[in-house]
Enzyme design. Structure first.
Site, PDB file in Angstrom:
ATOM      1  N   TRP A 107      -3.038  -2.556  -1.488  1.00 31.23           N
ATOM      2  CA  TRP A 107      -2.510  -4.072  -2.166  1.00 31.23           C
ATOM      3  C   TRP A 107      -3.372  -4.901  -1.277  1.00 31.23           C
ATOM      4  O   TRP A 107      -3.002  -5.012  -0.029  1.00 31.23           O
ATOM      5  CB  TRP A 107      -1.140  -3.974  -2.153  1.00 31.23           C
ATOM      6  CG  TRP A 107      -0.401  -5.076  -2.596  1.00 31.23           C
ATOM      7  CD1 TRP A 107      -0.118  -5.165  -4.017  1.00 31.23           C
ATOM      8  CD2 TRP A 107       0.110  -6.223  -2.279  1.00 31.23           C
ATOM      9  NE1 TRP A 107       0.482  -6.330  -4.429  1.00 31.23           N
ATOM     10  CE2 TRP A 107       0.513  -7.205  -3.152  1.00 31.23           C
ATOM     11  CE3 TRP A 107       0.164  -6.734  -0.901  1.00 31.23           C
ATOM     12  CZ2 TRP A 107       1.200  -8.319  -3.103  1.00 31.23           C
ATOM     13  CZ3 TRP A 107       0.749  -8.195  -0.812  1.00 31.23           C
ATOM     14  CH2 TRP A 107       1.152  -8.763  -1.660  1.00 31.23           C
ATOM     15  N   CYS A 121       0.751  -1.092  -0.202  1.00 31.04           N
ATOM     16  CA  CYS A 121      -0.019  -0.003  -0.127  1.00 31.04           C
ATOM     17  C   CYS A 121       0.845   1.184   0.029  1.00 31.04           C
ATOM     18  O   CYS A 121       1.925   1.141   0.448  1.00 31.04           O
ATOM     19  CB  CYS A 121      -0.885  -0.088   1.297  1.00 31.04           C
ATOM     20  SG  CYS A 121      -1.965  -1.633   1.410  1.00 31.04           S
ATOM     21  N   HIS A 127      20.927 -33.551 -12.380  1.00 28.66           N
ATOM     22  CA  HIS A 127      20.131 -34.202 -11.178  1.00 28.66           C
ATOM     23  C   HIS A 127      18.646 -33.867 -11.343  1.00 28.66           C
ATOM     24  O   HIS A 127      18.000 -34.039 -10.188  1.00 28.66           O
ATOM     25  CB  HIS A 127      20.641 -33.609  -9.915  1.00 28.66           C
ATOM     26  CG  HIS A 127      22.366 -33.740  -9.593  1.00 28.66           C
ATOM     27  ND1 HIS A 127      22.734 -35.109  -9.512  1.00 28.66           N
ATOM     28  CD2 HIS A 127      23.360 -33.073  -9.889  1.00 28.66           C
ATOM     29  CE1 HIS A 127      23.842 -35.091  -9.357  1.00 28.66           C
ATOM     30  NE2 HIS A 127      24.384 -34.109  -9.562  1.00 28.66           N
ATOM     31  N   LYS A 141       6.742  -3.458  -4.663  1.00 29.90           N
ATOM     32  CA  LYS A 141       8.096  -2.954  -4.744  1.00 29.90           C
ATOM     33  C   LYS A 141       8.540  -3.301  -3.406  1.00 29.90           C
ATOM     34  O   LYS A 141       9.729  -3.840  -3.380  1.00 29.90           O
ATOM     35  CB  LYS A 141       8.096  -1.544  -4.858  1.00 29.90           C
ATOM     36  CG  LYS A 141       9.604  -1.028  -5.027  1.00 29.90           C
ATOM     37  CD  LYS A 141      10.344  -1.607  -6.515  1.00 29.90           C
ATOM     38  CE  LYS A 141      11.816  -1.216  -6.277  1.00 29.90           C
ATOM     39  NZ  LYS A 141      12.657  -2.028  -7.035  1.00 29.90           N
ATOM     40  N   ASN A 181      -1.445   1.336   6.016  1.00 29.78           N
ATOM     41  CA  ASN A 181      -0.365   0.316   5.454  1.00 29.78           C
ATOM     42  C   ASN A 181       0.008  -0.747   6.379  1.00 29.78           C
ATOM     43  O   ASN A 181       0.372   0.104   7.597  1.00 29.78           O
ATOM     44  CB  ASN A 181       0.703   1.085   4.833  1.00 29.78           C
ATOM     45  CG  ASN A 181       1.717   0.106   4.075  1.00 29.78           C
ATOM     46  OD1 ASN A 181       1.502  -0.989   3.974  1.00 29.78           O
ATOM     47  ND2 ASN A 181       2.899   0.949   3.752  1.00 29.78           N
ATOM     48  N   GLY A 182      -0.108  -1.899   6.177  1.00 28.70           N
ATOM     49  CA  GLY A 182       0.236  -2.693   7.295  1.00 28.70           C
ATOM     50  C   GLY A 182      -0.900  -3.730   7.637  1.00 28.70           C
ATOM     51  O   GLY A 182      -1.782  -3.824   6.836  1.00 28.70           O
ATOM     52  N   ARG A 242       4.788   0.857  -6.189  1.00 34.62           N
ATOM     53  CA  ARG A 242       4.684   0.000  -4.954  1.00 34.62           C
ATOM     54  C   ARG A 242       3.798  -1.431  -5.215  1.00 34.62           C
ATOM     55  O   ARG A 242       3.909  -2.346  -4.453  1.00 34.62           O
ATOM     56  CB  ARG A 242       4.274   0.682  -3.605  1.00 34.62           C
ATOM     57  CG  ARG A 242       5.391   1.693  -3.499  1.00 34.62           C
ATOM     58  CD  ARG A 242       4.973   2.851  -2.391  1.00 34.62           C
ATOM     59  NE  ARG A 242       4.713   2.097  -0.885  1.00 34.62           N
ATOM     60  CZ  ARG A 242       5.441   1.925  -0.249  1.00 34.62           C
ATOM     61  NH1 ARG A 242       6.608   2.546  -0.495  1.00 34.62           N
ATOM     62  NH2 ARG A 242       5.448   1.255   0.862  1.00 34.62           N
ATOM     63  N   LYS A 268      14.024 -12.208 -13.023  1.00 35.94           N
ATOM     64  CA  LYS A 268      13.840 -10.975 -13.794  1.00 35.94           C
ATOM     65  C   LYS A 268      12.705 -11.404 -14.841  1.00 35.94           C
ATOM     66  O   LYS A 268      11.474 -10.655 -15.018  1.00 35.94           O
ATOM     67  CB  LYS A 268      14.907 -10.086 -14.446  1.00 35.94           C
ATOM     68  CG  LYS A 268      15.711  -9.667 -13.588  1.00 35.94           C
ATOM     69  CD  LYS A 268      15.176  -8.299 -13.206  1.00 35.94           C
ATOM     70  CE  LYS A 268      14.408  -8.563 -11.785  1.00 35.94           C
ATOM     71  NZ  LYS A 268      15.415  -8.349 -10.467  1.00 35.94           N
ATOM     72  N   GLU A 284      19.117 -14.854 -10.830  1.00 37.16           N
ATOM     73  CA  GLU A 284      18.495 -13.535 -10.947  1.00 37.16           C
ATOM     74  C   GLU A 284      17.994 -13.297 -12.418  1.00 37.16           C
ATOM     75  O   GLU A 284      16.739 -12.809 -12.574  1.00 37.16           O
ATOM     76  CB  GLU A 284      19.729 -12.429 -10.666  1.00 37.16           C
ATOM     77  CG  GLU A 284      19.141 -11.309 -10.687  1.00 37.16           C
ATOM     78  CD  GLU A 284      18.188 -10.483  -9.804  1.00 37.16           C
ATOM     79  OE1 GLU A 284      17.600 -11.384  -9.021  1.00 37.16           O
ATOM     80  OE2 GLU A 284      17.630  -9.376 -10.188  1.00 37.16           O
ATOM     81  N   GLU A 332       9.232 -12.279 -13.282  1.00 39.62           N
ATOM     82  CA  GLU A 332       8.416 -11.093 -12.667  1.00 39.62           C
ATOM     83  C   GLU A 332       7.838 -10.406 -13.944  1.00 39.62           C
ATOM     84  O   GLU A 332       6.890  -9.955 -13.676  1.00 39.62           O
ATOM     85  CB  GLU A 332       9.606 -10.270 -12.020  1.00 39.62           C
ATOM     86  CG  GLU A 332      10.043 -10.715 -10.622  1.00 39.62           C
ATOM     87  CD  GLU A 332      10.990  -9.633  -9.978  1.00 39.62           C
ATOM     88  OE1 GLU A 332      12.062  -9.216 -10.439  1.00 39.62           O
ATOM     89  OE2 GLU A 332      10.353  -9.230  -9.050  1.00 39.62           O
TER      90      GLU A 332
HETATM   91  O1  M6R Z   1      13.409  -4.222  -0.858  1.00 39.49           O
HETATM   92  P1  M6R Z   1      14.333  -5.380  -0.720  1.00 39.49           P
HETATM   93  O2  M6R Z   1      15.432  -5.392  -1.479  1.00 39.49           O
HETATM   94  O3  M6R Z   1      14.285  -5.958   0.589  1.00 39.49           O
HETATM   95  O4  M6R Z   1      13.203  -6.478  -1.514  1.00 39.49           O
HETATM   96  C1  M6R Z   1      13.484  -7.689  -1.551  1.00 39.49           C
HETATM   97  C2  M6R Z   1      12.585  -8.081  -2.657  1.00 39.49           C
HETATM   98  O5  M6R Z   1      11.401  -8.037  -2.277  1.00 39.49           O
HETATM   99  C3  M6R Z   1      12.761  -7.750  -4.111  1.00 39.49           C
HETATM  100  O6  M6R Z   1      14.214  -7.943  -4.451  1.00 39.49           O
HETATM  101  C4  M6R Z   1      12.111  -8.636  -5.137  1.00 39.49           C
HETATM  102  O7  M6R Z   1      12.516  -9.648  -5.206  1.00 39.49           O
HETATM  103  C5  M6R Z   1      12.132  -7.645  -6.439  1.00 39.49           C
HETATM  104  N1  M6R Z   1      10.947  -7.410  -7.108  1.00 39.49           N
HETATM  105  C6  M6R Z   1      12.958  -8.194  -7.650  1.00 39.49           C
HETATM  106  O8  M6R Z   1      13.025  -7.667  -8.657  1.00 39.49           O
END
Ligand code: M6R
Length: 613
Positions: free
Chosen positions: A74, A2, A507, A608, A100-101, A27, A488, A484, A491
């Site tokens: 959210w 949020c 394996h 985010k 938020n929370g 976010r 990417k 990674e 995501e």
């Molecule tokens: O703010 P942070 O680096 O702690 O966030 C960790 C993950 O939520 C963040 O890296 C997430 O995996 C991203 N969407 C990656 O692109």
């Protein structure tokens, strides 16, 4: 997660709130709403979906007033719906709350309030808050502020709040417990926001609220108090972000802009950590060389992309410092029974500094009396405030949900940290440290080289984007690169992707390989056997007719003969090749997402900064 914005000042709050919410879109959210004071009491509008829906609702039914609060939601408790969107109101419609929370004891509070005649419209945990405040006022709280404090004393869980009372003109209340919230100070105007970029163009100074604090914003200024009503003096921090940093600067998305910012970000981070004689210097590390000499173990904890940086950090620290290094995911570390002693250095890695699982792990480590060093991008974040020492990644605001420049800055931070610790422990000679620094200095130009060849990467993405799945393989320092790259891709393009240590392929995942499966192989050249092993793995893919997309060092004919498509990167030392290689994979994911027509900066279901566990 949020997003919250609030405004106190002379202007109509509605456009200010909408603009702030627009800047918080990254976010992640699924509904939005605002509330303002009007001459007839509180006015509010809410809608499901994007902010354009809210704007349409406002165009159909105009609203003006000041001050005001706004929210992007959210969904956690209750589906995305107009009723569940914020602001939530009390039974009289005179108290509005954005939150938020998570209020963990909301069900008990709701039952108790229900028994006293309160009725609820939504499925949310938040709605208990305006009703609790209403109940406190009904039971004799002398004013709104006291009622708010008394209500918050009953709430358990986490919150960042904006609160507006119809009966208290020109005032917005803010409160924080465990969820990020800042107060911004402009010229005769005051703001609250989930983060600085949302309001950066309006403010000169920032107050970072602490847990358990309430801020009262009026046209006369800001007063911060604790839940007992005692005034707390707060330092005001100058705003360190340039307003342009929160703009797309001509790029079609924030993600593409941030990918392209990487040479500049890394060059600047490097320069701020090298002395005139090119030795690594980390001014704020806060630990003496003696401390590092006696240190026995490092435990690195983080989530998502930051976890891949942690894995790289482990490999590099082991390689350069001789220390025993372990990594864990925040969500796992906090629920296992980690055996860490006080002579372990706990390293938390986070772009936002607000990730709930990383923060909870840090607090656990502190309970175990460990020293905590954080690698973080956001000044004033919770992680920063709870650490003994900070290594800032200095990447500037990262708005794209998919982390790019923050990741490579985390890798560079680990490289600098490893050289520093290696020197402090006497594991690295002057000559070796100097050679490492020289190799690091070549990274920004090498990334630039990759960016200049983005069209080639786009052509490869266009060719391979429509399969159901992709496999990413790498070894040693580039094993996290494979993870990674796959993350990417998942995501932002929503194509299923798996990252694997190449040696692990036989394996299990080798069963997936057929003539339709794109296999992205990170096989940049090294001086040792890792390269040969990687080539053997590529041959295993070839033998099963997988579609090999190779990341290789410029001029490598061996890989060119094996691969269907090849992305060249310039020669770079193996230790630091992940900083360059991952940029090619960021672009590959980016163009695949573009070809698949996704919303790249705001991928579905993602937030985010994940401030709830
Ligand atoms: O703010 P942070 O680096 O702690 O966030 C960790 C993950 O939520 C963040 O890296 C997430 O995996 C991203 N969407 C990656 O692109």
């Amino acid at each position: 997660m949020c997003g919250i914005v609030g405004y106190v000042g002379e202007r109509d709050a509605v456009p200010v709130l909408l603009e702030g919410l627009r800047r918080l879109e990254y976010r992640g959210y699924d509904s939005a709403g605002i509330a303002v004071q009007t001459p007839d009491g509180l006015g509010w509008r809410k809608s499901v979906g994007r902010l354009t829906e809210l704007e349409q609702a406002l165009a159909a039914n105009e609203l003006h007033g000041r001050p005001g609060i706004g929210h992007t939601r959210w969904a956690t408790h209750g589906e995305p719906s107009t009723t569940n969107s914020h602001p939530h109101l009390d039974g009289t419609g005179r108290i509005a709350v954005v939150h938020n929370g998570i209020i963990e004891n909301y069900q008990a509070l709701r039952d108790a309030l229900g028994a006293c005649g309160h009725t609820f419209q939504s499925d949310t945990d938040t709605e208990v808050l305006p009703h609790l405040i209403e109940a406190e006022l009904a039971q004799g709280a002398p004013d709104s502020e006291t009622a708010l404090r008394q209500a918050l004393q009953q709430a358990r869980g986490a919150y960042a709040l904006g609160v507006l009372f119809a009966d208290q003109p020109d005032t917005v209340y803010a409160a924080r417990l465990g969820s990020p919230l800042i107060v911004g100070i402009g010229d005769g105007e005051y703001f609250i926001a989930s983060d600085v970029p949302a309001i950066v163009k309006h403010i000169r100074e920032v107050i970072y609220l602490n847990d358990g604090e309430i801020a009262v914003l009026t046209p006369d200024g800001v007063t911060v108090k604790n839940l007992e009503g005692e005034v707390i003096e707060h330092k005001r921090h100058p705003v360190a972000i340039a307003p342009e940093a929160a703009e797309r600067a001509g790029f079609e998305t924030f993600m593409l802009k941030e990918i392209h910012e990487q040479p500049r970000v890394l060059r600047s981070l490097l320069e701020s950590h090298l002395t005139d004689t090119d030795r690594v210097h980390i001014p704020d590390i806060g630990f003496s060389d003696d401390y590092f000499q006696l240190l026995r173990r490092i435990m690195i904890v983080s989530c998502g992309t930051a976890y891949h940086a942690a894995m790289y950090g482990k490999f590099l620290l082991e390689h350069l410092t001789g220390l025993a290094v372990e990594t864990d995911l925040g969500s796992e570390f906090r629920y296992r029974s980690p055996r860490i002693e006080r002579d372990t250095l706990f390293v938390a890695v986070s772009q936002s500094g607000e990730t709930a699982d990383t923060l909870a792990s840090l607090r656990l480590a502190r309970e175990m009396k460990c020293k905590v060093c954080s690698i973080c991008n956001v000044v004033g974040s919770s992680l920063v405030r709870e650490s003994d020492s900070i290594l800032y990644t200095e990447a500037g605001p990262e708005i794209g949900v998919a982390s790019t420049k923050a990741y490579t800055a985390q890798l560079l931070a680990f490289a600098l940290f490893s050289i520093h610790v290696g020197r402090a422990r006497g594991e690295l000679s002057d000559a070796r440290a100097a050679a490492l620094v020289k190799a690091l200095a070549a990274v920004p130009d090498a990334i630039h080289y990759v960016l200049e060849r983005a069209d080639r990467i786009r052509a490869i993405a266009d060719k391979h984007h429509d399969g159901p799945s992709a496999l990413y393989l790498g070894r040693r320092f580039n094993y996290p690169t494979a993870l990674e790259g796959a993350l990417k891709n998942k995501e932002i393009s929503y194509q299923h992707a798996e990252g694997y240590a190449a040696g692990e392929m036989k394996h299990g995942p080798i069963a997936l390989i057929n003539e339709y499966m794109p296999v992205i192989c990170v096989c940049t050249q090294t001086d040792d056997e890792v390269y040969d092993k990687m080539i053997s793995n590529v041959r295993e893919v070839e033998a099963r007719h997988g579609r090999i997309i190779a990341l290789a060092t410029d001029g490598d004919r061996q890989v060119a003969d094996l691969a269907e498509d090849i992305i060249y990167v310039p020669p770079i030392s193996e230790e630091f090749s992940p900083l360059v290689n991952v940029v090619a994979l960021q672009l590959l994911a980016y163009y695949a997402a573009q070809a698949r027509g996704t919303d790249i900066d705001k991928p579905r279901n993602l937030a985010k900064s994940v401030t709830v566990e």
